[in-house]
Design a protein around this motif. Sequence first.
Motif: not given
Length: 145
Positions: A42-55
């Motif tokens: 779950t944390a991996e999914l959330l980190a991916t979504e947040l960073v993906s939006n930032a980039v």
Amino acid sequence: MPENEPWEYSLYIPNDPRAVTVCRRTARLILTMHGMIRLVDTAELLATELVSNAVRHTKGPAALRLRWRGGVLRIGAWDADPQPPEPPSKLGDLVEAEEGRGLALVRACADVWGWQPLARNGKRGKYVWCELVAAVRSCDQVSGS
């Protein structure tokens, strides 16, 4: 390091789509090394979504921050754009969508999420974050998969 001891990691990244994979794998490694296997997926999914939006939605550098304190894991992404994130839609409304599911997934899988504007040395940006409590249920259970 004792399990209840607080810790924090930050990873600064360039505005490069490949950095999302680096952040995802780094989050997995950090949580695995701290024995938090239950939270990894779950944390991996959330980190991916947040960073993906930032980039994806900004032009400057970004950062991923993971913080453990008092039984709560906070996952956050900083970026150089001061504009607030778009409010998330309901996940069910986005089943067929090709994009735009990021914050809806964050809202569905995290216990709480939010954002705050940032300013430092005359530069502005924002920090988008979410939290998982130690006894978090998996995202599969939340989304009904």
